[in-house]
Scaffold this motif. Structure first.
Motif, PDB file in Angstrom:
ATOM      1  N   ASP A 139      68.034 -91.749  18.813  1.00  0.00           N
ATOM      2  CA  ASP A 139      68.466 -92.859  19.647  1.00  0.00           C
ATOM      3  C   ASP A 139      69.834 -92.427  20.184  1.00  0.00           C
ATOM      4  OD1 ASP A 139      68.837 -95.521  20.624  1.00  0.00           O
ATOM      5  OD2 ASP A 139      70.155 -95.880  18.908  1.00  0.00           O
TER       6      ASP A 139
ATOM      7  N   ASP B 266      72.650 -94.706  21.737  1.00  0.00           N
ATOM      8  CA  ASP B 266      73.779 -95.592  21.473  1.00  0.00           C
ATOM      9  C   ASP B 266      73.912 -95.889  19.993  1.00  0.00           C
ATOM     10  OD1 ASP B 266      75.823 -96.807  22.819  1.00  0.00           O
ATOM     11  OD2 ASP B 266      74.464 -97.864  24.170  1.00  0.00           O
ATOM     12  N   GLY B 267      75.059 -95.576  19.418  1.00  0.00           N
ATOM     13  CA  GLY B 267      75.278 -95.836  18.002  1.00  0.00           C
ATOM     14  C   GLY B 267      74.820 -94.701  17.105  1.00  0.00           C
TER      15      GLY B 267
ATOM     16  N   GLU C 231      68.257 -93.526  13.903  1.00  0.00           N
ATOM     17  CA  GLU C 231      68.404 -94.849  14.526  1.00  0.00           C
ATOM     18  C   GLU C 231      69.531 -95.659  13.881  1.00  0.00           C
ATOM     19  OE1 GLU C 231      67.889 -97.294  16.495  1.00  0.00           O
ATOM     20  OE2 GLU C 231      66.388 -96.477  17.842  1.00  0.00           O
ATOM     21  N   ASP C 232      70.161 -96.509  14.681  1.00  0.00           N
ATOM     22  CA  ASP C 232      71.208 -97.374  14.134  1.00  0.00           C
ATOM     23  C   ASP C 232      70.863 -98.860  14.248  1.00  0.00           C
ATOM     24  OD1 ASP C 232      71.565 -97.473  16.981  1.00  0.00           O
ATOM     25  OD2 ASP C 232      73.483 -98.443  16.600  1.00  0.00           O
TER      26      ASP C 232
HETATM   27 MG   LIG Z   1      71.193 -97.649  19.004  1.00  0.00          MG
END
Ligand SMILES: [Mg+2]
Length: 215
Positions: free
Chosen positions: A8, A10-11, A168-169
């Protein structure tokens, strides 16, 4: 046998989170809706439209489709303007080193991000060349928590989900990956510990064989 790593964006690779937060705050403000950090946490992993739907729910307002579209466009323009300030300061701890030190003959890499700005973000950060495939929200019908983005990424790498790890976040992203039959390493958010196969706070000192020994 792990052969593919799907990230992923973002983050996980970069934090543009504060830019989203500032942009949402600014558009919500026009409708006298206050957004705080805990609300922002619930927006993570959601599409732009779903994020705004949630914000409208919180503010107890309803807009016409036309006005909603203007809000979404305004938010995206604000966010995209802020993206131009991206630098290595926005990267997750240790992630660039991790990408550099991977054996790129042994592993194929992909991005699986709902963000339609994924390609621009990677370009601003000079990271595009690390990835064999970049799948963003414009390339699938269903966004997370549907596994479509990750399945398409794996397909593009020529791999089966079972041979890929997803990083993943967000909860919706972890669920998406699990539903798709992937192994999942959660990043940052400790609340995901129980749903993911393995957890890291960031990429500092993380080596893939650490994960292999527990999987
Ligand atoms: Mg994310």
């Amino acid at each position: 046998m792990i052969k593919g790593l799907i990230f992923d964006l973002d983050g996980v690779i970069v934090n543009t989170d504060t830019y989203h937060y500032e942009a949402w705050k600014s558009v919500a403000n026009k409708y006298s809706i206050q957004i705080d950090k805990s609300i922002n946490e619930n927006l993570k992993g959601l599409s732009r439209r779903d994020s705004w739907n949630l914000i409208m729910e919180i503010g107890n307002i309803q807009l016409s489709d036309e006005e909603t579209n203007i809000v979404l466009e305004t938010k995206n323009n604000l966010y995209r303007k802020k993206l131009k300030n991206l630098s290595s300061d926005n990267l997750l701890l240790g992630v660039e080193n991790f990408l550099q030190e991977l054996n790129h003959k042994e592993f194929k890499l992909a991005i699986g991000s709902s963000s339609r700005n994924a390609k621009d973000i990677l370009n601003y950060l000079n990271l595009s060349s690390y990835f064999d495939s970049i799948i963003d929200g414009s390339m699938v019908k269903k966004l997370k928590p549907s596994p479509d983005i990750f399945i398409k990424a794996a397909k593009n790498l020529g791999l089966k989900p079972i041979h890929c790890i997803v990083f993943e976040d967000s909860l919706s992203g972890v669920k998406a990956a699990k539903d798709g039959g992937f192994k999942v390493i959660s990043v940052g958010n400790k609340e995901l510990l129980d749903v993911a196969d393995y957890h890291i706070d960031n990429f500092l000192d993380f080596k893939l064989d650490q994960y292999a020994t527990v999987s």
